[in-house]
Design a protein around this motif. Structure first.
Motif, PDB file in Angstrom:
ATOM      1  N   ASN A 105      35.363  31.493  51.632  1.00 15.21           N
ATOM      2  CA  ASN A 105      34.627  31.694  50.390  1.00 15.21           C
ATOM      3  C   ASN A 105      34.368  33.184  50.123  1.00 15.21           C
ATOM      4  O   ASN A 105      33.236  33.587  49.865  1.00 15.21           O
ATOM      5  N   ILE A 106      35.429  33.973  50.163  1.00 11.76           N
ATOM      6  CA  ILE A 106      35.333  35.409  49.904  1.00 11.76           C
ATOM      7  C   ILE A 106      35.315  35.592  48.381  1.00 11.76           C
ATOM      8  O   ILE A 106      36.275  35.251  47.699  1.00 11.76           O
ATOM      9  N   ILE A 107      34.196  36.115  47.891  1.00 11.06           N
ATOM     10  CA  ILE A 107      34.000  36.232  46.447  1.00 11.06           C
ATOM     11  C   ILE A 107      33.635  37.672  46.097  1.00 11.06           C
ATOM     12  O   ILE A 107      32.679  38.228  46.633  1.00 11.06           O
ATOM     13  N   PHE A 108      34.394  38.246  45.162  1.00  9.27           N
ATOM     14  CA  PHE A 108      34.150  39.610  44.703  1.00  9.27           C
ATOM     15  C   PHE A 108      33.238  39.587  43.490  1.00  9.27           C
ATOM     16  O   PHE A 108      33.375  38.738  42.612  1.00  9.27           O
ATOM     17  N   ASN A 109      32.308  40.537  43.437  1.00 15.33           N
ATOM     18  CA  ASN A 109      31.331  40.641  42.360  1.00 15.33           C
ATOM     19  C   ASN A 109      31.720  41.783  41.432  1.00 15.33           C
ATOM     20  O   ASN A 109      31.658  42.941  41.812  1.00 15.33           O
ATOM     21  N   ASP A 110      32.084  41.442  40.227  1.00 12.32           N
ATOM     22  CA  ASP A 110      32.505  42.443  39.248  1.00 12.32           C
ATOM     23  C   ASP A 110      31.371  42.678  38.260  1.00 12.32           C
ATOM     24  O   ASP A 110      31.091  41.844  37.410  1.00 12.32           O
ATOM     25  N   ASN A 111      30.700  43.806  38.385  1.00 15.21           N
ATOM     26  CA  ASN A 111      29.640  44.135  37.448  1.00 15.21           C
ATOM     27  C   ASN A 111      30.081  45.239  36.484  1.00 15.21           C
ATOM     28  O   ASN A 111      29.274  45.909  35.880  1.00 15.21           O
ATOM     29  N   LEU A 112      31.387  45.434  36.373  1.00 15.91           N
ATOM     30  CA  LEU A 112      31.931  46.451  35.491  1.00 15.91           C
ATOM     31  C   LEU A 112      32.136  45.927  34.067  1.00 15.91           C
ATOM     32  O   LEU A 112      32.514  46.667  33.176  1.00 15.91           O
TER      33      LEU A 112
END
Length: 158
Positions: A100-107
Protein backbone atom coordinates in the motif's frame (compact mmCIF):
# COMPACT_ATOMS: atom_id res chain seq x y z
CA UNK A 1 34.95 -20.92 -25.14
CA UNK A 2 34.24 -17.31 -26.16
CA UNK A 3 30.71 -18.31 -27.19
CA UNK A 4 30.06 -19.68 -23.71
CA UNK A 5 31.31 -16.45 -22.09
CA UNK A 6 29.15 -14.33 -24.39
CA UNK A 7 26.14 -16.54 -23.66
CA UNK A 8 26.70 -16.29 -19.88
CA UNK A 9 27.13 -12.52 -20.15
CA UNK A 10 23.86 -12.26 -22.08
CA UNK A 11 22.01 -14.32 -19.44
CA UNK A 12 23.39 -12.23 -16.58
CA UNK A 13 22.45 -8.97 -18.34
CA UNK A 14 18.91 -10.19 -19.04
CA UNK A 15 18.51 -11.27 -15.41
CA UNK A 16 19.73 -7.88 -14.24
CA UNK A 17 17.30 -6.07 -16.53
CA UNK A 18 14.40 -8.06 -15.08
CA UNK A 19 15.41 -7.44 -11.48
CA UNK A 20 12.62 -5.63 -9.68
CA UNK A 21 14.60 -5.02 -6.50
CA UNK A 22 12.53 -7.19 -4.17
CA UNK A 23 9.23 -5.93 -5.59
CA UNK A 24 6.55 -8.35 -6.70
CA UNK A 25 2.97 -8.23 -7.85
CA UNK A 26 0.38 -9.75 -5.51
CA UNK A 27 -3.30 -9.49 -6.53
CA UNK A 28 -2.59 -6.46 -8.76
CA UNK A 29 -0.79 -4.72 -5.88
CA UNK A 30 2.94 -4.09 -5.67
CA UNK A 31 4.66 -5.41 -2.56
CA UNK A 32 8.25 -5.13 -1.45
CA UNK A 33 9.61 -7.97 0.65
CA UNK A 34 13.00 -8.94 1.98
CA UNK A 35 14.33 -11.51 4.43
CA UNK A 36 16.93 -10.16 6.86
CA UNK A 37 19.20 -12.33 8.99
CA UNK A 38 19.47 -11.61 12.69
CA UNK A 39 22.99 -11.34 14.00
CA UNK A 40 23.81 -12.66 17.49
CA UNK A 41 22.34 -10.31 20.09
CA UNK A 42 19.89 -8.66 17.66
CA UNK A 43 16.17 -8.75 18.22
CA UNK A 44 13.44 -7.53 15.89
CA UNK A 45 11.98 -5.50 18.76
CA UNK A 46 14.84 -3.06 18.08
CA UNK A 47 12.93 -1.98 14.94
CA UNK A 48 10.44 -0.28 17.26
CA UNK A 49 13.17 2.24 18.08
CA UNK A 50 12.94 3.54 14.50
CA UNK A 51 10.84 6.68 14.86
CA UNK A 52 9.55 6.64 11.29
CA UNK A 53 7.84 3.29 11.86
CA UNK A 54 4.51 3.51 13.66
CA UNK A 55 3.80 0.02 15.02
CA UNK A 56 0.09 -0.69 15.50
CA UNK A 57 0.89 -4.09 17.06
CA UNK A 58 3.98 -6.32 17.28
CA UNK A 59 3.88 -7.32 13.61
CA UNK A 60 2.14 -4.52 11.72
CA UNK A 61 2.43 -0.79 11.26
CA UNK A 62 2.39 2.23 8.99
CA UNK A 63 4.74 4.99 8.04
CA UNK A 64 3.67 8.41 6.79
CA UNK A 65 5.22 11.31 4.91
CA UNK A 66 8.45 9.60 3.94
CA UNK A 67 10.64 10.89 1.12
CA UNK A 68 13.44 9.54 -1.02
CA UNK A 69 16.00 11.33 -3.12
CA UNK A 70 18.10 9.53 -5.67
CA UNK A 71 19.64 10.78 -8.86
CA UNK A 72 17.42 10.43 -11.92
CA UNK A 73 14.18 9.33 -10.25
CA UNK A 74 10.77 10.47 -11.49
CA UNK A 75 9.03 13.50 -10.01
CA UNK A 76 6.37 11.32 -8.36
CA UNK A 77 9.12 9.41 -6.55
CA UNK A 78 10.21 12.62 -4.85
CA UNK A 79 6.75 13.21 -3.36
CA UNK A 80 5.99 12.25 0.26
CA UNK A 81 4.58 8.74 0.53
CA UNK A 82 2.94 6.43 3.05
CA UNK A 83 3.12 2.66 3.35
CA UNK A 84 2.01 -0.29 5.44
CA UNK A 85 4.43 -2.91 6.71
CA UNK A 86 4.25 -6.36 8.21
CA UNK A 87 7.08 -8.20 9.97
CA UNK A 88 7.29 -11.97 10.41
CA UNK A 89 10.05 -13.80 12.26
CA UNK A 90 11.29 -17.36 12.06
CA UNK A 91 14.47 -18.87 13.47
CA UNK A 92 17.25 -16.28 13.07
CA UNK A 93 15.50 -14.34 10.31
CA UNK A 94 12.78 -11.79 9.86
CA UNK A 95 10.83 -10.93 6.75
CA UNK A 96 9.45 -7.49 6.06
CA UNK A 97 6.60 -6.97 3.60
CA UNK A 98 5.76 -3.41 2.56
CA UNK A 99 2.46 -2.76 0.80
CA UNK A 100 0.00 0.00 0.00
CA UNK A 101 2.67 2.50 -1.08
CA UNK A 102 0.79 5.74 -1.71
CA UNK A 103 2.29 9.03 -2.92
CA UNK A 104 0.80 12.32 -1.72
CA UNK A 105 0.60 14.98 -4.40
CA UNK A 106 -0.08 18.40 -2.94
CA UNK A 107 1.13 20.23 -6.04
CA UNK A 108 -2.37 20.29 -7.53
CA UNK A 109 -3.26 23.94 -6.63
CA UNK A 110 -3.39 23.16 -2.93
CA UNK A 111 -5.67 20.16 -3.39
CA UNK A 112 -4.08 17.07 -1.96
CA UNK A 113 -4.42 13.92 -4.03
CA UNK A 114 -2.99 10.46 -3.51
CA UNK A 115 -1.75 7.98 -6.07
CA UNK A 116 -0.79 4.36 -5.47
CA UNK A 117 2.57 3.16 -6.74
CA UNK A 118 0.71 0.77 -9.06
CA UNK A 119 -0.51 3.71 -11.19
CA UNK A 120 3.10 4.58 -12.03
CA UNK A 121 4.86 1.24 -12.02
CA UNK A 122 2.46 -1.29 -13.53
CA UNK A 123 1.98 -2.17 -17.16
CA UNK A 124 -1.65 -3.08 -17.96
CA UNK A 125 -2.31 -3.79 -14.26
CA UNK A 126 -0.67 -7.17 -14.75
CA UNK A 127 3.11 -6.74 -14.62
CA UNK A 128 5.75 -4.40 -13.27
CA UNK A 129 7.15 -2.14 -15.98
CA UNK A 130 10.61 -3.14 -17.19
CA UNK A 131 12.21 0.10 -18.29
CA UNK A 132 15.15 2.17 -17.14
CA UNK A 133 13.10 4.88 -15.42
CA UNK A 134 10.90 2.48 -13.49
CA UNK A 135 13.97 0.46 -12.47
CA UNK A 136 15.62 3.65 -11.10
CA UNK A 137 12.50 4.52 -9.12
CA UNK A 138 12.09 1.03 -7.68
CA UNK A 139 15.81 0.72 -6.95
CA UNK A 140 15.68 3.93 -4.93
CA UNK A 141 12.66 2.68 -2.97
CA UNK A 142 14.40 -0.67 -2.49
CA UNK A 143 17.49 0.98 -0.97
CA UNK A 144 15.28 3.10 1.28
CA UNK A 145 13.35 0.08 2.59
CA UNK A 146 16.53 -1.97 3.08
CA UNK A 147 17.98 0.87 5.14
CA UNK A 148 15.01 1.53 7.41
CA UNK A 149 14.22 -2.11 8.14
CA UNK A 150 17.77 -3.22 8.83
CA UNK A 151 18.41 -3.49 12.54
CA UNK A 152 21.11 -1.06 13.56
CA UNK A 153 23.41 -1.56 16.50
CA UNK A 154 22.50 0.59 19.50
CA UNK A 155 24.67 3.69 19.68
CA UNK A 156 26.87 4.26 22.66
CA UNK A 157 26.51 7.41 24.78
CA UNK A 158 30.17 8.08 24.18
Amino acid sequence: MKKIHIFLLFISISNFAQNNNNFSLENKSIEWSYVFELKPGENISLLKDNLILDFKNDNFGISKNQTISCSGISIYSRLPFNFNFRIESKDDKYRVVVSNIIFNDNLNFGNSTTTKLEMYALKNDSEIKQNGQNNKNLNCLNEYFLNIFKIKSPKSNW
